[in-house]
Write an enzyme that holds these catalytic residues in place. Structure first.
Site, short mmCIF file in Angstrom:
data_model
loop_
_atom_site.label_atom_id
_atom_site.label_comp_id
_atom_site.label_asym_id
_atom_site.label_seq_id
_atom_site.Cartn_x
_atom_site.Cartn_y
_atom_site.Cartn_z
N GLU A 127 0.85 -1.19 0.00
CA GLU A 127 0.00 0.00 0.00
C GLU A 127 0.88 1.24 0.00
O GLU A 127 1.96 1.21 0.58
CB GLU A 127 -0.85 0.01 1.29
CG GLU A 127 -1.64 -1.26 1.49
CD GLU A 127 -2.11 -1.46 2.93
OE1 GLU A 127 -2.00 -0.51 3.74
OE2 GLU A 127 -2.59 -2.56 3.23
N LYS A 131 2.48 4.42 1.35
CA LYS A 131 2.58 4.91 2.73
C LYS A 131 2.19 6.37 2.70
O LYS A 131 2.95 7.23 2.22
CB LYS A 131 4.00 4.73 3.27
CG LYS A 131 4.10 5.08 4.74
CD LYS A 131 5.42 4.64 5.33
CE LYS A 131 5.43 4.79 6.84
NZ LYS A 131 5.25 6.17 7.29
N ASP A 189 1.40 10.09 3.70
CA ASP A 189 2.06 10.98 4.64
C ASP A 189 1.04 11.92 5.28
O ASP A 189 0.86 13.06 4.86
CB ASP A 189 3.14 11.77 3.89
CG ASP A 189 4.22 12.25 4.83
OD1 ASP A 189 4.14 11.94 6.03
OD2 ASP A 189 5.15 12.92 4.36
N TYR A 243 -6.63 1.67 6.11
CA TYR A 243 -5.71 0.60 5.72
C TYR A 243 -5.64 -0.58 6.70
O TYR A 243 -4.84 -1.49 6.52
CB TYR A 243 -4.30 1.14 5.50
CG TYR A 243 -3.75 1.96 6.66
CD1 TYR A 243 -3.44 1.39 7.88
CD2 TYR A 243 -3.55 3.33 6.51
CE1 TYR A 243 -2.95 2.14 8.92
CE2 TYR A 243 -3.04 4.09 7.55
CZ TYR A 243 -2.75 3.49 8.76
OH TYR A 243 -2.27 4.25 9.79
N LYS A 301 10.77 2.87 2.37
CA LYS A 301 10.71 4.32 2.21
C LYS A 301 11.28 4.82 0.89
O LYS A 301 12.19 4.21 0.34
CB LYS A 301 11.50 5.00 3.36
CG LYS A 301 10.97 4.70 4.76
CD LYS A 301 9.66 5.37 5.06
CE LYS A 301 9.80 6.84 5.31
NZ LYS A 301 10.09 7.18 6.69
N CYS A 329 12.13 49.68 -4.85
CA CYS A 329 12.07 48.55 -5.76
C CYS A 329 13.49 48.23 -6.24
O CYS A 329 14.21 49.15 -6.67
CB CYS A 329 11.17 48.90 -6.95
SG CYS A 329 11.32 47.74 -8.31
N CYS A 344 13.43 49.35 -10.32
CA CYS A 344 13.23 50.72 -10.81
C CYS A 344 13.55 51.77 -9.75
O CYS A 344 13.49 52.97 -10.02
CB CYS A 344 11.81 50.91 -11.33
SG CYS A 344 10.58 50.97 -10.02
N CYS A 381 5.83 47.25 -5.60
CA CYS A 381 6.36 48.39 -6.32
C CYS A 381 5.17 48.96 -7.06
O CYS A 381 4.51 48.26 -7.83
CB CYS A 381 7.44 47.92 -7.31
SG CYS A 381 7.79 49.15 -8.57
N CYS A 388 7.50 50.28 -14.07
CA CYS A 388 8.70 49.57 -13.60
C CYS A 388 9.04 48.47 -14.62
O CYS A 388 8.18 47.69 -15.01
CB CYS A 388 8.41 48.95 -12.24
SG CYS A 388 9.62 47.73 -11.72
#
Ligand code: IVH
Length: 695
Positions: A122, A124, A126, A242, A330, A424, A427, A442, A447
């Site tokens: 199956e 795994k 997380d 599961y 894993k 910025c 510019c 900005c 710009c």
């Protein structure tokens, strides 16, 4: 207290039954019969009745999914059977060693044991492990795994998870021959949040200047730890089960049988499970799953390998905290430690300044990572990230890697704090903090950094789709001030383009031709190309469908736009403001002066022959093809999408099989997406669906 009338009782029962059925169709079958609005209406009515007559509010009523009043704290409860952990295997040698150890153990116990071992494997998942207790079919308690012996009672929170049955039902008992519902059933599973939902959740949290979750697992854990279950209800949690704990009234012979039984009771079981396979196939499947890992809608960190036969499991028994009959194989970690070399600041299309981490290159799950997003200054402060820090970076799917935390113990004192520039970086005009947001912007509309990004967006595939006008070229054109606005693009000629770096005559000519072709544009593409705030492709599509012509859209009021289904106040406000800004009115006029023309539909005759053929093939290809719809679509309900497809001659079915031609996957697509990927069924999004149907 007043007693409910017979007819009210009847109405409540009927609503409970129907809502339970619709909930199952939506979450487990991915095949709803009614719209969300209809569901909500039925739910509101049931809530009303149950509020007036609490005696009708049974623990398995679907109203329990909306959350209950907040708790003071969580109670704890002991698991009837401890929830064990798993030993890890990291490579083929480890897994073969596990297999040989298992064989030996069984042989030592039983001389005549010469059989092969079959495993059920199956993904795994997380997420967060939970246990659900069903007494006489009703979900009566849900707990976290806790320390494996004792967990926290989170029943109210778990009840809000749409795919958790509040009452067991026998849906297809034929597969297992267990037609009775057990008196007691403890079910174990993993609560998860899909990547997309997680990204959306964090996006909202970022906007609201709240602490960001490092990964979907933490987000799921956070949601389950809410004392106010109404808050949990608002989080997009799902579950895959599961295993089982204590049971009364059923007898399982194998892990594969347990999984089938659980599915038949109405639980979601992961579609990527493989039952009863040999150790060689286990290793083969590990490779396959590893390949699929990043394209799955949720995170998995490996594969759980379980001896299938329960009699063998019992013979093998457990060690102190883990069983001898299972192991976690894993995958490579998607997180790594590295050094933060510097922080630079990028300016986006809308002027937002985003800090970006420059990292000492590091391998994260097979990919070299040298940059990570830092979101904004508040996020940097919250995590106390300093230049020179040792940091943990994570990568997930195809999203930009991020820094989850710093390792304080590695600080030398020479690390430097970062602060956002007041001007910025491109510019040099002063930046402004957006009210109620963590973003710094900005605000100089001309710009050059913003202009570059706006032009890149303007010529991109879903906008004007100017072939050959790549990012580097756009940057040069802006730097040399040859393009100062969208309209300037249409003044480019062969000579001007050929004077650019790495640009031949032929390429220049191709771009001029591509620009010429792009002048005839649909309203949808034009709206999208303008890069208006809160106006993505879907909103552009909806607006173009409603207003048809540019003139009508320009004359529309905010209210006219807001009543379009799928257009919210943010979008209508932004679009209205955009078209009422004198600079933008000038910009549109300039485009029209440069012969940009809004056309009703894409004129395929001006496209290259191949593309035209492709489109025709696509259109023809819809007829007789089998489609399945899943997840939440943005611009239409699934019922509408179904109708659209049927009108075009396609067939729409409820479940994926090898015969399915296309899966249309919307937001939060779950098990069907995984199944489609597994079966190699083409997965398309809403955009593609629209383009296929509308041409
Ligand atoms: S079985 C005795 N199956 O992994 C068997 N666990 O380290 C114990 N997990 O806490 C668990 N997917 O949170 C099992 N398909 C799966 C799983 C799974 C994820 C997690 C679970 C458990 C941890 C075990």
């Amino acid at each position: 207290m007043e007693q409910p009338t017979q007819s009210l009782k009847h109405e409540a029962l009927l609503l409970q039954k129907e809502l339970t059925r619709h909930n199952y169709r939506y979450h487990l079958l991915d095949d709803p019969e009614i719209s969300d609005a209809e569901y909500d209406k039925m739910m509101a009515r049931l809530l009303e009745i149950e509020e007036a007559y609490p005696s009708l509010s049974t623990p398995d009523s679907p109203t329990k999914r909306v959350g209950a009043p907040p708790l003071e704290s969580f109670e704890t409860a002991q698991h009837s059977i401890p929830m064990l952990g798993l030993d890890n295997a990291f490579n083929d040698d480890d897994i073969l060693e596990f297999h040989n150890r298992t064989l030996k153990f069984l042989e030592a116990q039983n001389d005549s044991f010469k059989k092969e071992i079959f495993y059920t494997v199956e993904p795994k998942l997380d997420g967060v492990a939970v246990e659900l207790v069903y007494k006489n079919a009703i979900l009566t308690r849900a707990t976290t795994r806790g320390d494996g012996i004792t967990g926290e009672v989170i029943t109210e929170n778990v009840r809000t998870i749409g795919s958790v049955p509040l009452r067991l039902s026998v849906l297809s008992a034929k597969s297992i021959g267990t037609e009775r519902i057990p008196k007691l059933l403890e079910v174990r599973g993993e609560v998860i949040i899909n990547r997309k939902d997680f990204d959306n959740l964090n996006k909202i949290r970022l906007e609201q200047n709240e602490y960001l979750f490092a990964n979907p697992r933490n987000a799921a854990a956070g949601a389950l730890r809410q004392l106010d279950s109404r808050k949990t209800a608002a989080r997009p949690l799902s579950i895959f089960v599961y295993g089982i704990g204590l049971t009364e009234g059923i007898e399982a012979k194998s892990q594969s049988q347990i999984l089938q039984t659980l599915q038949s009771y109405g639980f979601p079981v992961n579609p990527l499970i493989r039952e009863k396979i040999t150790i060689n196939k286990v290793i083969e499947y590990y490779r396959e799953l590893e390949q699929k890992r990043e394209s799955l809608p949720y995170e998995i960190d490996g594969m759980v390998v379980k001896v299938d036969d329960i009699a063998l499991q019992n013979a093998l028994g457990i060690k102190s905290r883990s069983p001898r009959w299972a192991v976690a194989y894993k995958f490579q970690a998607m997180e790594a430690t590295t050094t933060l070399r510097d922080i630079i600041v990028q300016v986006g299309r809308t002027g937002t300044l985003t800090p970006v981490a420059l990292l000492e290159p590091v391998n994260v799950g097979g990919v070299t990572v040298s940059r990570a997003t830092l979101h904004n200054e508040d996020e940097i402060k919250r995590k106390d990230i300093r230049i020179g820090d040792s940091v943990i970076v994570v990568r997930s799917g195809d999203v930009i890697p991020k820094i989850v935390k710093i390792i304080e113990s590695k600080r030398t004192g020479s690390e430097k704090k970062f602060s956002m520039p007041l001007d910025c970086p491109v510019c040099k005009s002063p930046v402004k903090r957006v009210e109620d947001e963590a973003a710094v912007k900005c605000i100089n509309a001309s710009c050059s950094a913003q202009l570059k990004e706006r032009i890149k967006h303007f010529v991109s595939k879903s906008a004007f789709d100017v072939d050959g006008l790549g990012k580097k070229l756009v940057e040069q054109l802006v730097e040399r001030e040859m393009v100062k606005s969208f309209a300037d693009l249409f003044t480019l000629d062969k000579a001007k383009l050929a004077s650019m770096e790495r640009m031949g005559d032929k390429s220049a000519e191709n771009i001029v031709n591509a620009l010429e072709k792009s002048r005839n544009i649909t309203l949808k593409r034009l709206i999208y190309a303008l890069g208006i705030d809160h106006t993505g492709e879907n909103a552009a599509y909806l607006l173009s469908e409603r207003f048809k012509t540019l003139d009508t859209l320009l004359c529309a009021s905010k209210e006219d736009m807001e009543i379009v289904e799928g257009i919210g106040p943010k979008t209508s406000g932004a679009v209205y403001d955009f078209f009422h800004n004198p600079d933008n009115i000038f910009l549109i006029k300039n485009l029209i002066d440069n012969k940009v023309t809004v056309v009703q539909s894409e004129d395929t005759s001006v496209k290259e022959g191949k593309e035209e053929d492709d489109k025709k093939r696509e259109l023809n290809s819809i007829k007789g093809k089998i489609f399945v719809l899943t997840g939440t679509l943005e611009g239409m309900t699934r019922t509408e999408a179904k109708e659209l497809l049927q009108q075009a001659g396609a067939k729409v079915t409820g479940s994926i099989s090898a015969k399915t031609d296309y899966l249309v996957a919307g937001e939060s697509a779950g098990s069907k997406l995984a199944k489609a990927q597994e079966l190699g069924v083409a997965v398309i999004d809403e955009k593609k669906l629209i383009s296929m149907v509308k041409g």
